[in-house]
Design a protein around this motif. Structure first.
Motif, PDB file in Angstrom:
ATOM      1  N   ALA A 522       0.854  -0.869   0.138  1.00 28.12           N
ATOM      2  CA  ALA A 522      -0.024  -0.267  -0.001  1.00 28.12           C
ATOM      3  C   ALA A 522       0.667   1.307  -0.324  1.00 28.12           C
ATOM      4  N   ASN A 523       1.586   1.109  -1.005  1.00 23.21           N
ATOM      5  CA  ASN A 523       2.252   2.499  -1.544  1.00 23.21           C
ATOM      6  C   ASN A 523       1.369   3.687  -1.412  1.00 23.21           C
ATOM      7  N   ILE A 524       0.087   3.522  -1.383  1.00 22.23           N
ATOM      8  CA  ILE A 524      -0.798   5.321  -1.561  1.00 22.23           C
ATOM      9  C   ILE A 524      -1.793   4.194  -0.929  1.00 22.23           C
ATOM     10  N   PHE A 525      -2.617   4.648  -0.204  1.00 18.76           N
ATOM     11  CA  PHE A 525      -3.979   3.859   1.004  1.00 18.76           C
ATOM     12  C   PHE A 525      -4.690   6.045   0.742  1.00 18.76           C
ATOM     13  N   GLY A 526      -5.845   5.469   0.342  1.00 15.39           N
ATOM     14  CA  GLY A 526      -7.059   6.737   0.708  1.00 15.39           C
ATOM     15  C   GLY A 526      -7.709   5.949   0.631  1.00 15.39           C
ATOM     16  N   ILE A 527      -9.082   6.577   1.313  1.00 14.03           N
ATOM     17  CA  ILE A 527     -10.307   6.600   1.556  1.00 14.03           C
ATOM     18  C   ILE A 527     -11.257   8.126   1.390  1.00 14.03           C
ATOM     19  N   GLY A 528     -11.961   7.937   0.354  1.00 15.30           N
ATOM     20  CA  GLY A 528     -12.672   9.027   0.006  1.00 15.30           C
ATOM     21  C   GLY A 528     -14.255   9.136   0.272  1.00 15.30           C
ATOM     22  N   ILE A 529     -14.696  10.368   0.817  1.00 11.64           N
ATOM     23  CA  ILE A 529     -15.710  10.574   1.357  1.00 11.64           C
ATOM     24  C   ILE A 529     -17.178  11.129   0.718  1.00 11.64           C
ATOM     25  N   TYR A 530     -18.417  10.796   0.588  1.00  8.93           N
ATOM     26  CA  TYR A 530     -18.806  11.992  -0.534  1.00  8.93           C
ATOM     27  C   TYR A 530     -19.295  12.658   0.214  1.00  8.93           C
ATOM     28  N   THR A 617      -9.618   3.028  -2.054  1.00 11.12           N
ATOM     29  CA  THR A 617      -8.384   2.960  -2.827  1.00 11.12           C
ATOM     30  C   THR A 617      -6.655   2.120  -2.251  1.00 11.12           C
ATOM     31  N   VAL A 618      -5.982   1.380  -3.299  1.00 16.09           N
ATOM     32  CA  VAL A 618      -4.833   0.478  -2.934  1.00 16.09           C
ATOM     33  C   VAL A 618      -4.069   1.369  -4.238  1.00 16.09           C
ATOM     34  N   GLN A 619      -3.112   1.789  -3.900  1.00 14.01           N
ATOM     35  CA  GLN A 619      -2.323   2.002  -4.426  1.00 14.01           C
ATOM     36  C   GLN A 619      -0.322   1.292  -4.415  1.00 14.01           C
ATOM     37  N   SER A 620       0.180   1.519  -5.400  1.00 16.94           N
ATOM     38  CA  SER A 620       1.315   0.688  -5.597  1.00 16.94           C
ATOM     39  C   SER A 620       2.377   1.449  -6.908  1.00 16.94           C
ATOM     40  N   PHE A 621       3.383   1.191  -6.200  1.00 14.42           N
ATOM     41  CA  PHE A 621       4.474   2.065  -7.721  1.00 14.42           C
ATOM     42  C   PHE A 621       4.550   1.264  -8.067  1.00 14.42           C
ATOM     43  N   ASN A 622       4.478  -0.271  -8.021  1.00 14.84           N
ATOM     44  CA  ASN A 622       5.117  -1.306  -8.549  1.00 14.84           C
ATOM     45  C   ASN A 622       3.494  -2.390  -9.359  1.00 14.84           C
ATOM     46  N   LEU A 623       4.724  -3.141 -10.988  1.00 16.19           N
ATOM     47  CA  LEU A 623       3.000  -3.415 -11.731  1.00 16.19           C
ATOM     48  C   LEU A 623       2.984  -4.602 -10.862  1.00 16.19           C
ATOM     49  N   ASN A 624       1.382  -4.929 -11.459  1.00 17.22           N
ATOM     50  CA  ASN A 624       0.877  -5.981 -11.173  1.00 17.22           C
ATOM     51  C   ASN A 624       0.652  -6.246  -9.534  1.00 17.22           C
ATOM     52  N   ALA A 625       0.982  -5.427  -8.750  1.00 18.68           N
ATOM     53  CA  ALA A 625       1.336  -5.583  -7.615  1.00 18.68           C
ATOM     54  C   ALA A 625       0.194  -6.900  -6.453  1.00 18.68           C
ATOM     55  N   TYR A 626      -0.823  -6.609  -7.404  1.00 20.46           N
ATOM     56  CA  TYR A 626      -1.804  -7.340  -6.519  1.00 20.46           C
ATOM     57  C   TYR A 626      -2.979  -8.819  -6.967  1.00 20.46           C
ATOM     58  N   THR A 627      -2.583  -9.690  -5.967  1.00 20.23           N
ATOM     59  CA  THR A 627      -3.273 -11.001  -6.431  1.00 20.23           C
ATOM     60  C   THR A 627      -4.774 -11.062  -6.024  1.00 20.23           C
ATOM     61  N   ASP A 628      -5.330 -11.924  -6.691  1.00 18.78           N
ATOM     62  CA  ASP A 628      -6.697 -12.424  -6.533  1.00 18.78           C
ATOM     63  C   ASP A 628      -6.603 -11.751  -5.170  1.00 18.78           C
ATOM     64  N   TYR A 629      -5.997 -13.273  -3.821  1.00 19.18           N
ATOM     65  CA  TYR A 629      -6.035 -12.944  -2.315  1.00 19.18           C
ATOM     66  C   TYR A 629      -6.449 -11.150  -1.483  1.00 19.18           C
ATOM     67  N   HIS A 630      -5.900 -10.233  -2.361  1.00 23.83           N
ATOM     68  CA  HIS A 630      -5.453  -8.990  -2.305  1.00 23.83           C
ATOM     69  C   HIS A 630      -6.875  -8.791  -1.980  1.00 23.83           C
ATOM     70  N   LEU A 631      -7.718  -8.978  -3.035  1.00 27.15           N
ATOM     71  CA  LEU A 631      -8.502  -8.298  -3.357  1.00 27.15           C
ATOM     72  C   LEU A 631     -10.172  -9.182  -2.363  1.00 27.15           C
ATOM     73  N   PHE A 632      -9.313  -9.876  -2.398  1.00 25.75           N
ATOM     74  CA  PHE A 632     -10.412 -10.445  -1.354  1.00 25.75           C
ATOM     75  C   PHE A 632      -9.905 -10.293   0.066  1.00 25.75           C
ATOM     76  N   MET A 633      -9.803 -10.151   1.194  1.00 24.58           N
ATOM     77  CA  MET A 633      -9.173  -9.578   2.000  1.00 24.58           C
ATOM     78  C   MET A 633      -9.991  -7.459   1.892  1.00 24.58           C
ATOM     79  N   LEU A 634      -9.592  -6.913   0.968  1.00 26.02           N
ATOM     80  CA  LEU A 634      -9.718  -5.233   0.643  1.00 26.02           C
ATOM     81  C   LEU A 634     -10.889  -5.254   0.225  1.00 26.02           C
ATOM     82  N   ARG A 635     -11.792  -6.559  -0.889  1.00 27.26           N
ATOM     83  CA  ARG A 635     -13.241  -6.535  -0.062  1.00 27.26           C
ATOM     84  C   ARG A 635     -14.343  -6.422   1.222  1.00 27.26           C
TER      85      ARG A 635
END
Length: 919
Positions: A522-530, A617-635
């Motif tokens: 998570a090089n970059i992390f943020g929560i945006g509130i409407y 949002t979670v963002q990385s400075f690396n290519l293809n940094a996130y797997t299905d496991y990461h997506l599952f946990m973040l959801r």
């Protein structure tokens, strides 16, 4: 309303209609062509009684014919099946006594026979009966036993119908969604293997309903639309059509598509084989309430309630009460709303239905807020939040369990496919080896027989060892996978607890960041509130490489920002290489507000039910940094974060409401004080007039006496002059006395108007009681000088001065006197028999202090409102004549003095308030 009460309470048709392709018309044709009284005819009659496109009376009549014919020809299997069906349909038609008697007879009949199919039908019917009447978990035990019996009997059609009921129970009564999905898939696979279109339709409809329950509206609609296209050719029973459109109506209703929901529910009602359809009527009542069509809401609401009460459907009644409560509140009738909401909450608690507890608690909070009873509104709002959080936590667990189940299912299917390929390769290898071995044995059987046997044995042992090693490796991999899944579930539970334990937005974001940063890059992390008012997404705390970035915003209509796009569409954005994939979402790649440009990005919408709160949002400075496991946990973390943010927002709104309430209370208290001052002033004006009249009269007399005295002195009548001077001196004493009396009255009024300075002083209680009694009486006469009343006072002369705050206790006395005079005044206006108003005050010295009693002979206070008399804002006076704060403030003042105030009243006889104060 939940699915069991909307969709599948149609009891999924029956065993025949859910599994067998044969229709009632085909069975009737076969019966007409076969009039012979034999086992074939009995079996056809029994099958016809299973068909759900007939109503219950027709099915009961058919079962009765099968029973009579079975007994006539001595066909025990047919007799048992007919006996079960006839008992079940008798009970469904309302004749519970006869139905239960027949089912007990069938139970004893089955004990004497070794007939798995009969056992299965009996257990199946008992399971349906329990589920329909009480929803008790013992229903699943009966249905599972029926499943085993049908497996033993080999009746695949009965097995299909039983599994559909089991799936429905797991989904809607136990909330075990993975097991519900497992049984839906079992039913689909069996229906496809047997090529049974009808069973396939039922299983697909159940699966669509399941996706709707876990909140995946898009997938639910896709499945149900597929079912709709499948039955266009008319190959479906009316019950199946009704069930499908009921499920579609649920999806439309929960998505806010009310016009489509109404159309779907009405189609469902038209095709229902067992009218009246109170479940769909209650759904229509809810939709019309949401649309503010209150006439139709009440029409369908009361119609469904009458049927539900008649059928003793305790599961549905609390839901209908909640709908009626919301409808009455929209109509501006809060008392009716409170009645139905309280009844609904009580019923929901008895049935253990958290969803209906939540809805009725919310209705109670809204109704009390409408009546400005903010204390109770606050209590029920807290209960609503607790019920809602329990439901959301359960939904998170169930949704997570379904996702995990689907993930495990895909892995298991892949493993099965791999094992099948390996098995096929092994079989080919064995065939080739056997052919070679046969040639070797044919050419060298005499020379190498013994040696070959040893080699063959060794090869076989080696091969078996290798197979065992392979199996052990597969089991180890499966064990590791299951352990990882278990660890993930535990970790998510801990993370969810940490996130939801705070009501501060900043702390919630920080907690989410810490957990996400520990799980992934998570090089970059943020929560945006409407922010709905400003139509923008606000990022109050964004982190880059562990450092917070300044506050920034995205306009909601921005076309080249991923956060607004994710929020508007309500869909995930997952990018592995921003330079290559940005064109899927953006016309041009924009530069970040702060920091460097990331390469891998995930944007997920934050939603609670259908309410969109913002994005994570979670963002990385690396290519293809996130797997299905990461997506599952973040959801899953996103679900917890959305719940926590929604709770924080609700808490802030509640805090603002309480601040506003306190401000309003302060204003009302001041208003009450000013009203009290106004009534006091009217009495004071009358009281002060008496000493002023004395002062004026004696002043005029003194003027005349001084004139006479001067004349006497002029004529040297000294004796007369001295007598007149003595008269003047006496008059001046009286003027001084009445002047001081007026001074005391004015000072008392000033003290009353200045308010409470909490300074106690020695005060003559008897004098205070007498003074305010006369002030109150003259205040009422100032409004109506024709009014007269008997005033009595009984003062205990043993009472000396007491330490009190005189202006505060004066307010209490004035309020009690005003209420007493108001009561006798109103009774006098209505009385036609010479009623004489009377108000009295008495004091008494006791062992522990003193008591003050104020009594009247008015109309008294009704027993039903005695408990409310000291509540803030409660008044029995007409609108505009009372604030409802007088007795409440009096109660607080007496309590502040360490005393008590007690009410004694009898209707049509009078009221007495007694104040006790410590010595």
């Amino acid at each position: 309303m939940r699915q069991p009460l909307l969709v599948l309470l149609l009891l999924t048709c029956s065993i025949c209609s859910t599994a067998q392709e044969i229709t009632s018309d085909q069975l009737k044709t076969e019966l007409d062509a076969h009039p012979q009284e034999d086992t074939f005819r009995v079996n056809r009659l029994n099958e016809l009684s299973f068909c759900a496109d007939l109503d219950f009376s027709q099915r009961e009549e058919t079962a009765a014919k099968a029973l009579a014919l079975s007994r006539k020809i001595g066909y025990r299997h047919g007799e048992g099946i007919a006996l079960v069906n006839m008992g079940y349909f008798k009970a469904r038609l309302g004749d519970k006594k006869t139905g239960d008697s027949l089912l007990r007879e069938a139970q004893e009949f089955a004990k004497k026979m070794d007939d798995p199919e009969l056992d299965g039908v009996l257990l199946y019917r008992f399971g349906l009966r329990i589920k329909r009447t009480s929803g008790d978990k013992s229903a699943i035990d009966s249905l599972k036993k029926a499943e085993k019996a049908f497996e033993k009997s080999g009746n695949q059609y009965r097995l299909l119908g039983c599994r559909i009921e089991i799936a429905e129970f797991y989904q809607n009564y136990i909330d075990n969604y993975p097991l519900a999905m497992e049984y839906d898939l079992k039913t689909l696979h069996l229906a496809e293997r047997l090529n049974l279109h009808s069973a396939y339709i039922d299983a697909m409809t159940s699966l669509g309903a399941l996706y709707n329950v876990i909140g995946d509206r898009e997938k639910a609609l896709a499945v149900l639309e597929k079912v709709k296209s499948e039955i266009k050719d008319g190959k479906a029973t009316k019950s199946q059509v009704s069930l499908l459109h009921n499920s579609l109506g649920e999806v439309y209703r929960l998505s806010g598509r009310y016009t489509e929901a109404i159309q779907a529910y009405k189609v469902a009602m038209e095709n229902n084989t067992t009218p009246p359809d109170y479940e769909n009527e209650s759904n229509l009542a809810d939709v019309y309430t949401r649309m503010d069509s209150l006439r139709l809401a009440f029409q369908y609401g009361f119609s469904s309630l009458a049927t539900a009460n008649q059928r003793e459907s305790k599961l549905v009644i609390p839901w209908i009460y909640g709908v009626l409560a919301r409808a009455y509140l929209k109509k501006g009738m809060p008392d009716s709303s409170l009645y139905y909401a309280q009844a609904g909450l009580t019923g929901a608690i008895q049935e253990g239905n958290i969803e209906f507890m939540r809805d009725n608690a919310a209705a109670l909070a809204d109704a009390y807020a409408f009546k400005k009873d903010f204390a109770k509104a606050y209590d029920f709002h807290l209960r609503y939040l607790n019920y809602r959080d329990s439901m959301l936590s359960a939904e998170v667990r169930n949704k997570t369990a379904v996702l995990q189940y689907n993930n495990d299912l895909e892995k298991n299917q892949a493993q099965i496919a791999q094992l099948n390929q390996q098995k096929k390769a092994q079989q080919n290898f064995l065939i080739s080896a056997l052919i070679v071995l046969a040639l070797i044995l044919t050419t060298a059987i005499l020379l190498l027989r013994n040696n070959h046997q040893k080699q063959k044995a060794n090869q076989l042992l080696q091969k078996q060892k290798q197979e065992i090693d392979d199996k052990a490796l597969q089991l180890s991999v499966q064990k590791d996978s299951l352990q990882q899944s278990y660890n993930n579930m535990q970790l998510l539970g801990e993370i969810g607890h940490q996130i939801s334990s705070s009501l501060s937005v900043e702390k919630i974001i920080g907690t989410v960041y810490n957990n996400v940063n520990a799980l992934m890059d998570a090089n970059i992390f943020g929560i945006g509130i409407y922010n709905e008012a400003l139509r923008r997404i606000e990022f109050p705390a964004t982190y880059e490489n562990g450092q917070p970035l300044p506050f920034y915003t995205n306009e909601i209509d921005a076309e080249n920002r991923l956060a607004p796009i994710c929020f508007r569409n309500g869909k995930e954005i997952i990018i592995g290489d921003l330079n290559k994939e940005y064109k899927k979402y953006l016309q041009q790649m924009s530069t970040p507000h702060e920091g460097e440009q990331p390469l891998s990005l995930i944007f997920l919408p934050l939603m609670v039910k259908d309410k969109k709160l913002g994005v994570i949002t979670v963002q990385s400075f690396n290519l293809n940094a996130y797997t299905d496991y990461h997506l599952f946990m973040l959801r899953n973390i996103a679900v917890y974060a959305a719940i926590a943010l929604d709770n924080a927002e609700s808490y802030q709104e509640l805090t603002q409401t309480m601040i506003s309430l306190k401000k309003t209370q302060g204003q009302l208290i001041q208003s009450e004080k000013m009203a009290s001052l106004g009534e006091l002033t009217a009495g004071i004006a009358h009281e002060i007039q008496n000493p002023l009249n004395f002062v004026n009269n004696f002043s005029e007399i003194n003027i005349e006496l001084i004139t006479e005295m001067n004349e006497g002195l002029a004529t040297e009548k000294i004796t007369d002059a001295l007598s007149i001077a003595e008269n003047i001196r006496e008059n001046e004493k009286k003027i001084l006395f009445h002047g001081k009396r007026a001074d005391i009255i004015v000072k008392g009024m000033l003290q009353h108007s200045r308010g409470n300075n909490s300074a106690k002083e020695l005060t003559d209680i008897n004098g205070l009681c007498d003074e305010y009694l006369r002030l109150s009486y003259h205040g009422l006469r100032a409004k109506d000088n024709k009014f007269n009343a008997v005033i009595e006072s009984h003062f205990d002369k043993k009472i000396t001065s007491v330490m009190i705050v005189p202006q505060d206790l004066g307010r209490v006395l004035l309020n009690l006197y005003n209420n007493a005079f108001y009561a006798v005044y109103e009774k006098k206006k209505l009385s036609m028999n010479g009623f004489e108003p009377m108000v009295s005050v008495s004091t008494k010295k006791t062992d522990t202090g003193i008591s003050i009693s104020v009594k009247d002979n008015g109309s008294g206070i009704p027993q039903k409102i005695i408990d409310k008399i000291f509540q803030p804002f409660f008044t029995t006076k007409p609108a505009g004549q009372g604030t409802g704060l007088g007795l409440s403030l009096s109660y607080d003042i007496v309590k502040a003095h360490g005393g008590e105030i007690v009410l004694h009243t009898k209707e049509n006889q009078g009221t007495e308030f007694t104040i006790t104060l410590p010595a």
